[in-house]
Write a protein that holds these residues in place. Structure first.
Motif, PDB file in Angstrom:
ATOM      1  N   ILE A   1     -33.351 -28.068 -38.863  1.00  0.00           N
ATOM      2  CA  ILE A   1     -34.139 -28.053 -37.620  1.00  0.00           C
ATOM      3  C   ILE A   1     -34.065 -29.399 -36.897  1.00  0.00           C
ATOM      4  O   ILE A   1     -33.804 -30.438 -37.490  1.00  0.00           O
ATOM      5  CB  ILE A   1     -35.622 -27.670 -37.844  1.00  0.00           C
ATOM      6  CG1 ILE A   1     -36.301 -28.629 -38.819  1.00  0.00           C
ATOM      7  CG2 ILE A   1     -35.771 -26.235 -38.314  1.00  0.00           C
ATOM      8  CD1 ILE A   1     -37.806 -28.458 -38.817  1.00  0.00           C
ATOM      9  N   CYS A   2     -34.306 -29.300 -35.614  1.00  0.00           N
ATOM     10  CA  CYS A   2     -34.238 -30.464 -34.740  1.00  0.00           C
ATOM     11  C   CYS A   2     -35.462 -31.356 -34.949  1.00  0.00           C
ATOM     12  O   CYS A   2     -36.596 -30.904 -34.878  1.00  0.00           O
ATOM     13  CB  CYS A   2     -34.189 -29.982 -33.286  1.00  0.00           C
ATOM     14  SG  CYS A   2     -34.201 -31.324 -32.096  1.00  0.00           S
ATOM     15  N   GLY A   3     -35.219 -32.620 -35.230  1.00  0.00           N
ATOM     16  CA  GLY A   3     -36.307 -33.574 -35.419  1.00  0.00           C
ATOM     17  C   GLY A   3     -36.977 -33.964 -34.106  1.00  0.00           C
ATOM     18  O   GLY A   3     -38.054 -34.553 -34.098  1.00  0.00           O
ATOM     19  N   HIS A   4     -36.375 -33.609 -32.993  1.00  0.00           N
ATOM     20  CA  HIS A   4     -36.940 -33.963 -31.689  1.00  0.00           C
ATOM     21  C   HIS A   4     -37.845 -32.867 -31.140  1.00  0.00           C
ATOM     22  O   HIS A   4     -38.923 -33.146 -30.638  1.00  0.00           O
ATOM     23  CB  HIS A   4     -35.815 -34.258 -30.690  1.00  0.00           C
ATOM     24  CG  HIS A   4     -35.081 -35.518 -31.008  1.00  0.00           C
ATOM     25  ND1 HIS A   4     -35.413 -36.737 -30.492  1.00  0.00           N
ATOM     26  CD2 HIS A   4     -34.031 -35.742 -31.851  1.00  0.00           C
ATOM     27  CE1 HIS A   4     -34.607 -37.668 -30.970  1.00  0.00           C
ATOM     28  NE2 HIS A   4     -33.754 -37.083 -31.793  1.00  0.00           N
ATOM     29  N   CYS A   5     -37.410 -31.592 -31.242  1.00  0.00           N
ATOM     30  CA  CYS A   5     -38.210 -30.526 -30.617  1.00  0.00           C
ATOM     31  C   CYS A   5     -38.607 -29.417 -31.605  1.00  0.00           C
ATOM     32  O   CYS A   5     -39.347 -28.519 -31.243  1.00  0.00           O
ATOM     33  CB  CYS A   5     -37.461 -29.916 -29.429  1.00  0.00           C
ATOM     34  SG  CYS A   5     -36.068 -28.883 -29.928  1.00  0.00           S
ATOM     35  N   GLY A   6     -38.113 -29.469 -32.850  1.00  0.00           N
ATOM     36  CA  GLY A   6     -38.527 -28.495 -33.852  1.00  0.00           C
ATOM     37  C   GLY A   6     -37.758 -27.179 -33.831  1.00  0.00           C
ATOM     38  O   GLY A   6     -38.001 -26.304 -34.651  1.00  0.00           O
TER      39      GLY A   6
ATOM     40  N   ARG B   1     -25.756 -27.889 -33.509  1.00  0.00           N
ATOM     41  CA  ARG B   1     -26.496 -28.374 -32.348  1.00  0.00           C
ATOM     42  C   ARG B   1     -27.861 -27.692 -32.262  1.00  0.00           C
ATOM     43  O   ARG B   1     -28.030 -26.537 -32.661  1.00  0.00           O
ATOM     44  CB  ARG B   1     -25.736 -28.056 -31.052  1.00  0.00           C
ATOM     45  CG  ARG B   1     -24.317 -28.594 -31.029  1.00  0.00           C
ATOM     46  CD  ARG B   1     -23.750 -28.498 -29.637  1.00  0.00           C
ATOM     47  NE  ARG B   1     -24.313 -29.523 -28.765  1.00  0.00           N
ATOM     48  CZ  ARG B   1     -24.108 -29.582 -27.455  1.00  0.00           C
ATOM     49  NH1 ARG B   1     -23.375 -28.653 -26.858  1.00  0.00           N
ATOM     50  NH2 ARG B   1     -24.631 -30.546 -26.738  1.00  0.00           N
ATOM     51  N   CYS B   2     -28.828 -28.401 -31.706  1.00  0.00           N
ATOM     52  CA  CYS B   2     -30.163 -27.839 -31.461  1.00  0.00           C
ATOM     53  C   CYS B   2     -30.024 -26.632 -30.517  1.00  0.00           C
ATOM     54  O   CYS B   2     -29.375 -26.728 -29.468  1.00  0.00           O
ATOM     55  CB  CYS B   2     -31.035 -28.916 -30.817  1.00  0.00           C
ATOM     56  SG  CYS B   2     -32.600 -28.289 -30.181  1.00  0.00           S
ATOM     57  N   ILE B   3     -30.624 -25.491 -30.890  1.00  0.00           N
ATOM     58  CA  ILE B   3     -30.503 -24.276 -30.075  1.00  0.00           C
ATOM     59  C   ILE B   3     -31.121 -24.475 -28.684  1.00  0.00           C
ATOM     60  O   ILE B   3     -30.578 -24.021 -27.671  1.00  0.00           O
ATOM     61  CB  ILE B   3     -31.145 -23.068 -30.791  1.00  0.00           C
ATOM     62  CG1 ILE B   3     -30.307 -22.709 -32.032  1.00  0.00           C
ATOM     63  CG2 ILE B   3     -31.217 -21.851 -29.863  1.00  0.00           C
ATOM     64  CD1 ILE B   3     -30.901 -21.598 -32.883  1.00  0.00           C
TER      65      ILE B   3
ATOM     66  N   TYR C   1     -35.443 -29.384 -22.298  1.00  0.00           N
ATOM     67  CA  TYR C   1     -36.542 -29.507 -23.263  1.00  0.00           C
ATOM     68  C   TYR C   1     -36.232 -30.478 -24.391  1.00  0.00           C
ATOM     69  O   TYR C   1     -37.125 -30.995 -25.037  1.00  0.00           O
ATOM     70  CB  TYR C   1     -36.864 -28.139 -23.875  1.00  0.00           C
ATOM     71  CG  TYR C   1     -37.193 -27.098 -22.837  1.00  0.00           C
ATOM     72  CD1 TYR C   1     -38.369 -27.206 -22.074  1.00  0.00           C
ATOM     73  CD2 TYR C   1     -36.346 -26.016 -22.601  1.00  0.00           C
ATOM     74  CE1 TYR C   1     -38.675 -26.252 -21.105  1.00  0.00           C
ATOM     75  CE2 TYR C   1     -36.651 -25.064 -21.649  1.00  0.00           C
ATOM     76  CZ  TYR C   1     -37.806 -25.182 -20.894  1.00  0.00           C
ATOM     77  OH  TYR C   1     -38.101 -24.248 -19.942  1.00  0.00           O
ATOM     78  N   CYS C   2     -34.975 -30.658 -24.652  1.00  0.00           N
ATOM     79  CA  CYS C   2     -34.616 -31.512 -25.797  1.00  0.00           C
ATOM     80  C   CYS C   2     -33.480 -32.447 -25.385  1.00  0.00           C
ATOM     81  O   CYS C   2     -32.314 -32.177 -25.658  1.00  0.00           O
ATOM     82  CB  CYS C   2     -34.213 -30.629 -26.977  1.00  0.00           C
ATOM     83  SG  CYS C   2     -33.908 -31.568 -28.473  1.00  0.00           S
ATOM     84  N   PRO C   3     -33.848 -33.547 -24.716  1.00  0.00           N
ATOM     85  CA  PRO C   3     -32.797 -34.407 -24.163  1.00  0.00           C
ATOM     86  C   PRO C   3     -32.084 -35.291 -25.186  1.00  0.00           C
ATOM     87  O   PRO C   3     -30.976 -35.760 -24.917  1.00  0.00           O
ATOM     88  CB  PRO C   3     -33.556 -35.266 -23.145  1.00  0.00           C
ATOM     89  CG  PRO C   3     -34.973 -35.269 -23.604  1.00  0.00           C
ATOM     90  CD  PRO C   3     -35.203 -33.968 -24.311  1.00  0.00           C
ATOM     91  N   ASP C   4     -32.716 -35.532 -26.357  1.00  0.00           N
ATOM     92  CA  ASP C   4     -32.177 -36.580 -27.229  1.00  0.00           C
ATOM     93  C   ASP C   4     -31.558 -36.135 -28.541  1.00  0.00           C
ATOM     94  O   ASP C   4     -31.111 -36.963 -29.329  1.00  0.00           O
ATOM     95  CB  ASP C   4     -33.283 -37.607 -27.534  1.00  0.00           C
ATOM     96  CG  ASP C   4     -33.777 -38.272 -26.263  1.00  0.00           C
ATOM     97  OD1 ASP C   4     -32.929 -38.653 -25.434  1.00  0.00           O
ATOM     98  OD2 ASP C   4     -35.013 -38.391 -26.094  1.00  0.00           O
ATOM     99  N   SER C   5     -31.553 -34.804 -28.802  1.00  0.00           N
ATOM    100  CA  SER C   5     -31.055 -34.413 -30.130  1.00  0.00           C
ATOM    101  C   SER C   5     -29.540 -34.565 -30.214  1.00  0.00           C
ATOM    102  O   SER C   5     -28.814 -34.230 -29.293  1.00  0.00           O
ATOM    103  CB  SER C   5     -31.460 -32.976 -30.423  1.00  0.00           C
ATOM    104  OG  SER C   5     -30.807 -32.103 -29.534  1.00  0.00           O
ATOM    105  N   PRO C   6     -29.062 -35.067 -31.340  1.00  0.00           N
ATOM    106  CA  PRO C   6     -27.619 -35.281 -31.490  1.00  0.00           C
ATOM    107  C   PRO C   6     -26.876 -34.022 -31.959  1.00  0.00           C
ATOM    108  O   PRO C   6     -27.454 -33.140 -32.576  1.00  0.00           O
ATOM    109  CB  PRO C   6     -27.538 -36.349 -32.570  1.00  0.00           C
ATOM    110  CG  PRO C   6     -28.743 -36.139 -33.403  1.00  0.00           C
ATOM    111  CD  PRO C   6     -29.815 -35.591 -32.501  1.00  0.00           C
TER     112      PRO C   6
HETATM  113 ZN   LIG Z   1     -34.096 -30.059 -30.146  1.00  0.00          ZN
END
Ligand SMILES: [Zn+2]
Length: 213
Positions: free
Chosen positions: A10-15, A34-36, A45-50
């Motif tokens: 899961i994404c640590g930025h947006c969950g 990649r973050c879905i 909604y999720c600008p920073d996830s790698p």
């Molecule tokens: Zn995310």
């Protein structure tokens, strides 16, 4: 799903969960995660996830699992070195002291009985002596029973502990390749913290932060 990470990553930025994707760059195909939310809505909604290469994720998780197992071995060693001996000593000295004192009381009472038989001494004084001995004997016996039952529990705890230590020690292994089944069994979730760091949370709550390439 075929891939354990589909359920775990899961994404640590947006969950939002991460999804496996194929990237084609300069004619070369690459598997990445990649973050879905990022995939579907861009940077809204999720600008920073790698975006992370699957191979790097796998290596990071293997590292975390090996760290987890080596910690378990450390814990086993520490348990073995300390707790074992602590349990052995607990209450043992007091039990011996109480048992000795009870023997002394018995002897003293026999002497008093001997005194009554041989001489006509102060009976009231003898009665109070008997009373004192009796009271001490009662309270010591209670204390002794309590200590012995505690010792029994210690012995049972010790046996359990020995078994656990033995189990932990004999499960030594080092994982070399990523295994979807094992990862599902061991891991509760994996959070992508940044391009270079993931947080692996094992079932039972143990957490390992691991650097990735
Ligand atoms: Zn995310």
């Amino acid at each position: 799903s075929k891939y354990a990470l589909t359920e775990l990553l899961i994404c640590g930025h947006c969950g939002t969960p991460y999804r496996r994707t194929t990237w084609a760059a300069r004619g070369k195909k690459q598997i990445v995660w990649r973050c879905i939310s990022r995939l579907e809505h861009g940077k809204k909604y999720c600008p920073d996830s790698p975006t992370i290469k699957e191979e790097n994720l796998h290596q990071g998780i293997i590292k975390a699992i090996n760290n987890y197992y080596s910690c378990r071995n450390d814990i086993a060693r520490i348990l073995k070195a300390n707790i074992g001996t602590v349990l052995e000593c607990q209450g043992q000295e007091e039990i011996i002291a109480a048992e000795n004192r009870l023997k002394e009381i018995d002897r003293a009472r026999n002497e008093l009985v001997g005194l009554i038989a041989t001489s006509g001494c102060d009976e009231d004084k003898l009665d109070s002596e008997f009373e004192k001995l009796y009271e001490e004997e009662q309270s010591l016996s209670e204390r002794l029973a309590m200590l012995k039952s505690k010792n029994q529990t210690s012995a049972e705890t010790q046996a359990k502990l020995d078994k656990i230590i033995d189990m932990i020690e004999h499960e030594k292994f080092e994982l070399e390749t990523f295994d979807n089944v094992l990862v599902r069994k061991l891991i509760e979730c994996v959070k992508v913290l940044s391009k270079t760091e993931i947080l692996v949370i094992f079932k039972g709550g143990y957490e390992v932060r691991t650097e990735i390439e």
